[in-house]
Scaffold this motif. Structure first.
Motif, PDB file in Angstrom:
ATOM      1  N   PRO A 133       0.822  -1.212   0.000  1.00 15.44           N
ATOM      2  CA  PRO A 133       0.000   0.000   0.000  1.00 15.44           C
ATOM      3  C   PRO A 133       0.853   1.258   0.000  1.00 15.44           C
ATOM      4  O   PRO A 133       1.919   1.295   0.618  1.00 15.44           O
ATOM      5  CB  PRO A 133      -0.819  -0.117   1.294  1.00 15.44           C
ATOM      6  N   ARG A 158      -4.790   1.708  -4.025  1.00 14.83           N
ATOM      7  CA  ARG A 158      -4.072   0.893  -3.051  1.00 14.83           C
ATOM      8  C   ARG A 158      -3.751   1.758  -1.834  1.00 14.83           C
ATOM      9  O   ARG A 158      -2.676   2.320  -1.711  1.00 14.83           O
ATOM     10  CB  ARG A 158      -2.803   0.345  -3.701  1.00 14.83           C
ATOM     11  N   ASN A 196      -4.470   1.195   1.991  1.00 15.83           N
ATOM     12  CA  ASN A 196      -3.840   0.601   3.169  1.00 15.83           C
ATOM     13  C   ASN A 196      -3.885  -0.925   3.136  1.00 15.83           C
ATOM     14  O   ASN A 196      -3.813  -1.572   4.180  1.00 15.83           O
ATOM     15  CB  ASN A 196      -4.465   1.130   4.461  1.00 15.83           C
ATOM     16  N   GLN A 197      -4.002  -1.482   1.932  1.00 19.97           N
ATOM     17  CA  GLN A 197      -3.930  -2.931   1.754  1.00 19.97           C
ATOM     18  C   GLN A 197      -3.013  -3.252   0.579  1.00 19.97           C
ATOM     19  O   GLN A 197      -2.953  -2.493  -0.391  1.00 19.97           O
ATOM     20  CB  GLN A 197      -5.321  -3.523   1.488  1.00 19.97           C
ATOM     21  N   SER A 202     -11.593   2.960  -2.123  1.00 12.00           N
ATOM     22  CA  SER A 202     -10.379   2.582  -1.409  1.00 12.00           C
ATOM     23  C   SER A 202     -10.150   1.076  -1.429  1.00 12.00           C
ATOM     24  O   SER A 202     -11.064   0.282  -1.196  1.00 12.00           O
ATOM     25  CB  SER A 202     -10.469   3.074   0.038  1.00 12.00           C
ATOM     26  N   ASN A 203      -8.906   0.682  -1.771  1.00  6.54           N
ATOM     27  CA  ASN A 203      -8.476  -0.717  -1.813  1.00  6.54           C
ATOM     28  C   ASN A 203      -9.245  -1.548  -2.843  1.00  6.54           C
ATOM     29  O   ASN A 203      -9.466  -2.745  -2.635  1.00  6.54           O
ATOM     30  CB  ASN A 203      -8.578  -1.355  -0.426  1.00  6.54           C
ATOM     31  N   TYR A 224      -0.104  -4.408   6.887  1.00  6.19           N
ATOM     32  CA  TYR A 224      -0.029  -3.823   5.551  1.00  6.19           C
ATOM     33  C   TYR A 224       0.619  -4.727   4.505  1.00  6.19           C
ATOM     34  O   TYR A 224       0.464  -4.489   3.306  1.00  6.19           O
ATOM     35  CB  TYR A 224       0.731  -2.500   5.599  1.00  6.19           C
TER      36      TYR A 224
END
Length: 260
Positions: free
Chosen positions: A37, A68, A70-71, A105-106, A244
């Motif tokens: 991330p 990307r 926080n994963q 997000s993600n 992470y």
């Protein structure tokens, strides 16, 4: 896989961190790579008839945009694929996408779901271009044109700059205080433009800073890296890496299939 980076035109440099072309012309598929991330959004504009990549077990046929935050993501480029990749600075993709970042997000999303007919038109122009330099010019000129419809948020610019200069160590409450916003107002802006809460963004930024130290200072011990990155103790350092990356810091260093 051949990767070539290109100069970013001056007017886009505050928004775009990297532009490159990626041509997977090997005889076999690339191996699966775990990409860590980085709180950034990235465009991958496909100029071939080959599917772009497997990401998280899903095959993506056409141009995509990844968020990307926080994963990590597991990526395998497809043989014969060719893309122009555009990586935005944190918080800057919102100027060009105009969809609340927390909704994306993600995720990895088809670019046609974000830019609609424009995505198809860009793909067609890129497929007909004579070379990668012309393809890069096409996307930069499109992004430049979009700036006429975007407004910079000075509060967010100030907050992101403070986060960067502090290495993610400035408290979220100080960001709110320095900008004159309430913590609720600040959180709403971060969710909309970055895709994370201020506290989570700062936590990820500290982690990203530690990755940079790993690259720049390979002779330092992991304890020294943790201290240099602003971690109070080894437990928090290890916890962030497991959250992470799925691995311990030492496993990240030793694993050639992790990209950072």
């Amino acid at each position: 896989m051949r990767i070539q980076t290109y100069d970013i035109i001056p007017v886009l440099q505050a928004y775009v961190k990297l532009i490159c072309t990626m041509d997977c012309d090997d005889d076999t598929e690339t191996s699966h790579i775990r990409v860590l991330p980085d709180t950034c959004a990235e465009l991958f504009l496909n100029y071939t008839n080959t599917p772009v990549a497997h990401i998280g077990g899903e095959l993506h046929q056409r141009s995509i945009v990844t968020f990307r935050m926080n994963q990590s993501m597991d990526v395998q480029m497809r043989k014969g694929a060719g893309v122009v990749a555009v990586c935005f600075h944190p918080g800057m993709a919102y100027r060009f996408i105009q969809i609340p970042m927390h909704e994306l997000s993600n995720t990895t999303t088809a670019l046609a779901d974000v830019w609609h007919d424009t995505a198809t038109a860009l793909e067609e122009k890129m497929a007909g271009a004579a070379c990668n330099e012309d393809r890069v010019d096409l996307i930069q000129q499109y992004l430049f044109g979009q700036l006429a419809y975007a407004k910079d948020d000075l509060h967010m610019t100030q907050c992101l700059s403070a986060a960067q200069s502090s290495g993610g160590l400035v408290p979220a409450r100080q960001l709110a205080s320095d900008t004159g916003l309430s913590q609720r107002q600040l959180s709403r802006k971060f969710q909309e433009q970055v895709g994370l809460s201020p506290k989570e963004y700062l936590r990820v930024y500290r982690f990203i800073r530690s990755l940079d130290h790993l690259k720049r200072h390979p002779v330092l011990s992991l304890t020294e890296i943790a201290c240099k990155s602003g971690y109070y103790d080894q437990a928090h350092f290890i916890r962030d890496y497991k959250d992470y990356t799925g691995y311990t810091p030492r496993q990240v260093v030793l694993n050639p299939d992790i990209l950072y």
